[in-house]
Design a protein around this motif. Structure first.
Motif, PDB file in Angstrom:
ATOM      1  N   LEU A 487     -24.910 -29.471  13.680  1.00  0.00           N
ATOM      2  CA  LEU A 487     -25.641 -29.061  12.878  1.00  0.00           C
ATOM      3  C   LEU A 487     -26.043 -30.028  11.686  1.00  0.00           C
ATOM      4  O   LEU A 487     -24.723 -29.969  10.950  1.00  0.00           O
ATOM      5  CB  LEU A 487     -26.257 -27.662  12.723  1.00  0.00           C
ATOM      6  N   VAL A 488     -26.938 -29.929  11.026  1.00  0.00           N
ATOM      7  CA  VAL A 488     -26.768 -31.155   9.690  1.00  0.00           C
ATOM      8  C   VAL A 488     -28.273 -30.001   9.223  1.00  0.00           C
ATOM      9  O   VAL A 488     -29.646 -29.947   9.382  1.00  0.00           O
ATOM     10  CB  VAL A 488     -27.316 -32.409   9.506  1.00  0.00           C
ATOM     11  N   PRO A 489     -27.852 -28.773   8.113  1.00  0.00           N
ATOM     12  CA  PRO A 489     -28.171 -28.814   7.323  1.00  0.00           C
ATOM     13  C   PRO A 489     -28.797 -29.006   6.097  1.00  0.00           C
ATOM     14  O   PRO A 489     -28.359 -29.921   5.024  1.00  0.00           O
ATOM     15  CB  PRO A 489     -27.267 -27.562   6.681  1.00  0.00           C
ATOM     16  N   TYR A 490     -30.212 -29.150   5.915  1.00  0.00           N
ATOM     17  CA  TYR A 490     -30.666 -28.789   3.959  1.00  0.00           C
ATOM     18  C   TYR A 490     -30.315 -27.961   3.349  1.00  0.00           C
ATOM     19  O   TYR A 490     -30.555 -27.297   3.648  1.00  0.00           O
ATOM     20  CB  TYR A 490     -32.633 -29.222   4.744  1.00  0.00           C
ATOM     21  N   LEU A 491     -30.049 -28.496   2.443  1.00  0.00           N
ATOM     22  CA  LEU A 491     -29.572 -27.644   1.466  1.00  0.00           C
ATOM     23  C   LEU A 491     -30.390 -28.087  -0.024  1.00  0.00           C
ATOM     24  O   LEU A 491     -30.510 -28.838  -0.138  1.00  0.00           O
ATOM     25  CB  LEU A 491     -28.219 -27.610   1.197  1.00  0.00           C
ATOM     26  N   MET A 492     -30.428 -26.570  -0.451  1.00  0.00           N
ATOM     27  CA  MET A 492     -31.690 -27.295  -2.162  1.00  0.00           C
ATOM     28  C   MET A 492     -30.958 -26.733  -3.096  1.00  0.00           C
ATOM     29  O   MET A 492     -30.617 -25.793  -3.185  1.00  0.00           O
ATOM     30  CB  MET A 492     -33.013 -26.730  -1.886  1.00  0.00           C
ATOM     31  N   SER A 493     -31.152 -27.310  -4.244  1.00  0.00           N
ATOM     32  CA  SER A 493     -30.015 -26.907  -5.543  1.00  0.00           C
ATOM     33  C   SER A 493     -31.273 -27.086  -6.635  1.00  0.00           C
ATOM     34  O   SER A 493     -32.150 -27.308  -6.052  1.00  0.00           O
ATOM     35  CB  SER A 493     -29.100 -27.999  -5.942  1.00  0.00           C
ATOM     36  N   SER A 494     -31.126 -25.936  -7.478  1.00  0.00           N
ATOM     37  CA  SER A 494     -31.688 -25.900  -8.827  1.00  0.00           C
ATOM     38  C   SER A 494     -32.853 -24.957  -8.249  1.00  0.00           C
ATOM     39  O   SER A 494     -33.974 -25.310  -9.193  1.00  0.00           O
ATOM     40  CB  SER A 494     -31.957 -26.591  -9.547  1.00  0.00           C
ATOM     41  N   HIS A 495     -33.416 -24.553  -7.349  1.00  0.00           N
ATOM     42  CA  HIS A 495     -34.188 -23.545  -6.959  1.00  0.00           C
ATOM     43  C   HIS A 495     -34.778 -22.751  -7.679  1.00  0.00           C
ATOM     44  O   HIS A 495     -33.411 -21.709  -8.107  1.00  0.00           O
ATOM     45  CB  HIS A 495     -34.903 -23.827  -5.399  1.00  0.00           C
ATOM     46  N   PRO A 496     -35.731 -21.813  -8.280  1.00  0.00           N
ATOM     47  CA  PRO A 496     -35.532 -20.506  -9.117  1.00  0.00           C
ATOM     48  C   PRO A 496     -34.869 -19.773  -8.856  1.00  0.00           C
ATOM     49  O   PRO A 496     -35.393 -19.633  -7.405  1.00  0.00           O
ATOM     50  CB  PRO A 496     -37.728 -20.523  -9.342  1.00  0.00           C
ATOM     51  N   GLY A 497     -34.303 -18.626  -9.836  1.00  0.00           N
ATOM     52  CA  GLY A 497     -33.730 -17.531  -9.293  1.00  0.00           C
ATOM     53  C   GLY A 497     -32.186 -18.265  -8.250  1.00  0.00           C
ATOM     54  O   GLY A 497     -31.738 -17.528  -8.428  1.00  0.00           O
ATOM     55  N   SER A 498     -32.069 -19.384  -8.314  1.00  0.00           N
ATOM     56  CA  SER A 498     -30.700 -20.209  -8.213  1.00  0.00           C
ATOM     57  C   SER A 498     -29.854 -19.870  -9.621  1.00  0.00           C
ATOM     58  O   SER A 498     -30.644 -21.167 -10.047  1.00  0.00           O
ATOM     59  CB  SER A 498     -30.775 -21.386  -7.460  1.00  0.00           C
ATOM     60  N   THR A 499     -29.014 -19.133  -9.955  1.00  0.00           N
ATOM     61  CA  THR A 499     -27.960 -18.988 -10.921  1.00  0.00           C
ATOM     62  C   THR A 499     -26.889 -20.495 -10.775  1.00  0.00           C
ATOM     63  O   THR A 499     -26.595 -20.175  -9.564  1.00  0.00           O
ATOM     64  CB  THR A 499     -27.564 -17.985 -11.625  1.00  0.00           C
ATOM     65  N   LEU A 500     -25.917 -20.050 -12.129  1.00  0.00           N
ATOM     66  CA  LEU A 500     -25.003 -21.215 -11.337  1.00  0.00           C
ATOM     67  C   LEU A 500     -24.354 -20.680 -10.295  1.00  0.00           C
ATOM     68  O   LEU A 500     -23.401 -21.336 -10.227  1.00  0.00           O
ATOM     69  CB  LEU A 500     -24.496 -21.562 -12.996  1.00  0.00           C
ATOM     70  N   LYS A 501     -24.119 -19.285 -10.964  1.00  0.00           N
ATOM     71  CA  LYS A 501     -23.008 -18.232 -10.134  1.00  0.00           C
ATOM     72  C   LYS A 501     -23.368 -18.674  -8.276  1.00  0.00           C
ATOM     73  O   LYS A 501     -22.650 -18.327  -7.346  1.00  0.00           O
ATOM     74  CB  LYS A 501     -23.530 -16.692 -10.577  1.00  0.00           C
ATOM     75  N   ASP A 502     -24.615 -18.249  -8.321  1.00  0.00           N
ATOM     76  CA  ASP A 502     -25.370 -18.546  -7.187  1.00  0.00           C
ATOM     77  C   ASP A 502     -24.912 -19.906  -6.244  1.00  0.00           C
ATOM     78  O   ASP A 502     -24.741 -20.205  -5.423  1.00  0.00           O
ATOM     79  CB  ASP A 502     -26.539 -18.303  -6.532  1.00  0.00           C
ATOM     80  N   ALA A 503     -25.210 -20.778  -7.678  1.00  0.00           N
ATOM     81  CA  ALA A 503     -24.190 -22.547  -6.355  1.00  0.00           C
ATOM     82  C   ALA A 503     -23.415 -22.249  -6.184  1.00  0.00           C
ATOM     83  O   ALA A 503     -22.335 -23.022  -4.872  1.00  0.00           O
ATOM     84  CB  ALA A 503     -24.577 -23.696  -7.919  1.00  0.00           C
ATOM     85  N   VAL A 504     -22.361 -21.292  -7.238  1.00  0.00           N
ATOM     86  CA  VAL A 504     -21.018 -21.632  -7.024  1.00  0.00           C
ATOM     87  C   VAL A 504     -20.527 -20.905  -5.872  1.00  0.00           C
ATOM     88  O   VAL A 504     -20.031 -21.316  -5.012  1.00  0.00           O
ATOM     89  CB  VAL A 504     -19.927 -21.256  -7.738  1.00  0.00           C
ATOM     90  N   LEU A 505     -22.087 -19.895  -5.230  1.00  0.00           N
ATOM     91  CA  LEU A 505     -21.282 -19.037  -3.746  1.00  0.00           C
ATOM     92  C   LEU A 505     -21.819 -19.976  -3.284  1.00  0.00           C
ATOM     93  O   LEU A 505     -20.859 -19.955  -1.885  1.00  0.00           O
ATOM     94  CB  LEU A 505     -22.453 -17.829  -4.205  1.00  0.00           C
ATOM     95  N   LEU A 506     -22.557 -20.980  -3.650  1.00  0.00           N
ATOM     96  CA  LEU A 506     -23.289 -21.969  -1.670  1.00  0.00           C
ATOM     97  C   LEU A 506     -21.781 -22.607  -1.448  1.00  0.00           C
ATOM     98  O   LEU A 506     -21.012 -22.977  -0.390  1.00  0.00           O
ATOM     99  CB  LEU A 506     -24.628 -22.229  -1.926  1.00  0.00           C
TER     100      LEU A 506
END
Length: 629
Positions: A487-506
């Motif tokens: 599987l090749v997952p598409y991923l997106m950073s900095s979408h509205p709602g994404s905090t830096l904490k959310d990015a760390v979770l990802l």
């Protein structure tokens, strides 16, 4: 010049024995006579209706004289900016000029202007002020209302005002184009053609339609973000041909009127579009220039559907193709494939059989055909699948079986997006198994986009547990089939709602699941999407509640770096992000070169603490109420 291409120069027009054309179709792309290109469809449709058509491809935008290539057309111009928004084609999300244009001969950049739909319209009006200009295509569709422009960092009025077009034909425009062309040919004044579904026009207050829904005007939405968010919701809620109403928005002086969306083509009508005599090649004059790179992905691909009810908030399809799915018949698709096998450079591989979402062929539910699609921000698949959703892959599977049985066909791949959350709802796994056995070219691209619950909710995507379930079953079936596929997952950073904490979770999720994405995408705020509204206003247009938006260059860079934490070049930003979010326990695992810290952390069970923290955060977000009712 080959007779089966439409003329692109005056010389080619005269070679046909024509002294004039009825309509000129202007495009920001090279002329590729393939149904994946909007200009090709519109020009062939006009030809089918009996008109003489000239295709003006990437005209010289420094002078309006280029609009006179065919002389004065009898009836007018149909203009589009190209398959890709010209600003997206020209600039990265960091606003850096791209050095390649896939839709230009040889991939050479700079052959069309910024905001090409607007510039071409102004040029046509300057060349022939009295002639009608109908503006269509993606660029016009997404800018038909007052809209936030990411590249200028401000709100602009409707493209109708800035371009001077007589009509904007939004969405997939076959119905509109045929009707407008017929009425102009009969001598009707363009300013009287105000009743065509799927079009916008400008008027004064005295001539507004009898019934309409009004949203805040340009001056209001350009200074009041709450008004902008409310206007966005109104516009989104009226994008259905059954339940939608005309929408009015005052621009600088006049009023923009959006008529109700055009009814999508029926299956028979869609079949007729793909039966038109496309050569499926770029114009031979481009051969010496290196050809047109964009043809490579689509030359041996088949578009089997239109529209998408997936409803991702960052996707432009809602405002362009719409949420109602229309699909072609089995006979039409097979006939296209049979013709494809006779092409001299066909190697036995059909690269794709898909569309906006490959495995959508049916309406989302029976109700949508009589009552329209649900509005108010409701999604058919997120945060949970609607119980009324029709889940069925039988017809699609039957088509794929017929295609791979054709003489000369070695493999049939599916490369456009498979909606995995729809796929796993199907209790019959036959399609899933045959997808893995026959239609994956080593890697299957899917789009979970993120893992943080809050971010996924603002994206309009399902929870990550849905992806986990799909992924687990994919690899089980792959092993059973004796294959090595990924599987090749598409991923997106900095979408509205994404905090830096959310990015760390990802980043932590990727580490735990041994996923190393080679490509990631920073959120690109293009006009006409709910996500762009959230980016600009910092508000959810359906609740008017605040939404966190990462806008600083440094934070966006950190969120992007976290998605590729394993790259040495990202080490400094990843470390800084972990420190800012007080997740130093993850430094040994997510920062390249942290072996010594990793050994120390193992003694303190630091990573186990990190996992527990991640699970705790997921639990918190699960308890938050959903907007869906």
């Amino acid at each position: 010049m080959e007779q089966n291409f439409l003329p692109i120069t005056r010389e080619e027009m005269l070679a046909r024995g024509w002294q004039y054309v009825d309509y000129v179709v202007v495009t920001g792309d090279a002329y590729v006579d393939h149904p994946s290109f909007g200009a090709a469809i519109i020009s062939r449709l006009l030809e089918k209706e009996g008109y003489r058509v000239g295709v003006l491809s990437q005209p010289d935008f420094t002078t309006c004289e280029s609009m006179k290539e065919f002389g004065r057309p009898r009836y007018g111009f149909f203009i589009g900016g190209g398959n890709v928004d010209s600003m997206v084609a020209h600039y990265s999300v960091a606003k850096i000029r791209r050095d390649r244009d896939e839709y230009t001969p040889g991939g050479v950049p700079g052959k069309r202007p910024d905001r090409s739909a607007t510039v071409y319209t102004q040029m046509a009006k300057q060349a022939y002020p009295e002639l009608p200009v109908i503006l269509g295509g993606l660029e016009a569709s997404l800018r038909r209302f007052a809209h936030y422009d990411y590249w200028m960092g401000t709100v602009l009025p409707s493209i109708m005002e800035t371009s001077g077009a007589d009509l904007v034909s939004f969405g997939m425009s076959e119905h509109q184009t045929a009707e407008i062309a017929r009425r102009l040919a009969k001598g009707e004044d363009i300013h009287s053609i105000t009743d065509v579904a799927g079009t916008c026009y400008m008027t004064d207050f005295a001539h507004l339609p009898a019934q309409y829904v009004e949203c805040a005007g340009f001056h209001k939405v350009s200074t009041d973000k709450i008004a902008y968010a409310k206007a966005c919701r109104i516009q989104m809620d009226q994008q259905d041909c059954v339940s939608g109403k005309p929408v009015v928005q005052k621009q600088s002086e006049k009023y923009l009127v959006q008529n109700i969306p055009s009814t999508p083509l029926t299956r028979r009508e869609l079949d007729e579009v793909y039966a038109m005599p496309f050569t499926r090649r770029y114009h031979p004059s481009y051969e010496a220039l290196g050809g047109v790179p964009a043809i490579e992905e689509v030359e041996f691909s088949i578009i089997q559907n239109r529209g998408c009810y997936g409803g991702c908030n960052f996707c432009a399809i809602t405002m362009h193709q719409g949420r109602r799915v229309t699909s072609r018949s089995e006979a039409s698709i097979v006939a296209e494939a049979e013709a494809m096998t006779k092409a001299p450079n066909f190697k036995g591989y059909i690269h794709d059989v898909g569309g906006p979402t490959a495995n959508f062929r049916l309406p989302s539910c029976a109700q949508q055909m009589t009552k329209g699609m649900c509005n108010g921000g409701k999604h058919c698949l997120a945060p949970q699948a609607c119980p009324k959703l029709i889940v069925d892959h039988k017809e699609y599977l039957k088509i794929l079986r017929r295609l791979r049985a054709l003489p000369g066909v070695k493999k049939v791949f599916i490369r456009s997006g498979i909606r995995y959350d729809y796929l796993i709802l199907d209790k019959d796994e036959t399609f899933f198994k045959e997808l893995i056995q026959h239609h994956v070219s080593g890697q299957l691209k899917v789009a979970p986009e993120h893992c943080a619950p809050n971010t996924l909710r603002y994206m309009g995507k399902p929870p990550v547990e849905v992806y986990n379930k799909f992924s687990k079953r994919f690899y089980e079936l792959t092993r059973q089939a004796g294959k090595k596929q990924y599987l090749v997952p598409y991923l997106m950073s900095s979408h509205p709602g994404s905090t830096l904490k959310d990015a760390v979770l990802l980043a932590e999720y990727l580490y735990r699941n041994r996923i190393r994405p080679e490509q990631v995408q920073d959120f690109y705020p293009t006009p006409g999407t709910v996500s762009t509204c959230m980016f600009y206003t910092g508000l959810d247009p359906y609740t008017l509640k605040p939404v966190y938006v990462a806008k600083s260059r440094e934070e966006k860079a950190m969120q992007r770096a976290l998605l590729q934490y394993y790259e040495p070049k990202n080490a400094q930003r990843v470390r800084k992000a972990l420190q800012l979010t007080h997740r130093e326990d993850l430094i040994p695992f997510l920062v390249p070169g942290g072996q010594k810290e990793r050994a120390a952390a193992k003694q303190k069970q630091g990573f186990h603490k990190g996992v527990q923290t991640w699970q705790k955060e997921i639990g918190k977000d699960r308890k938050r109420p959903s907007r869906r009712k």
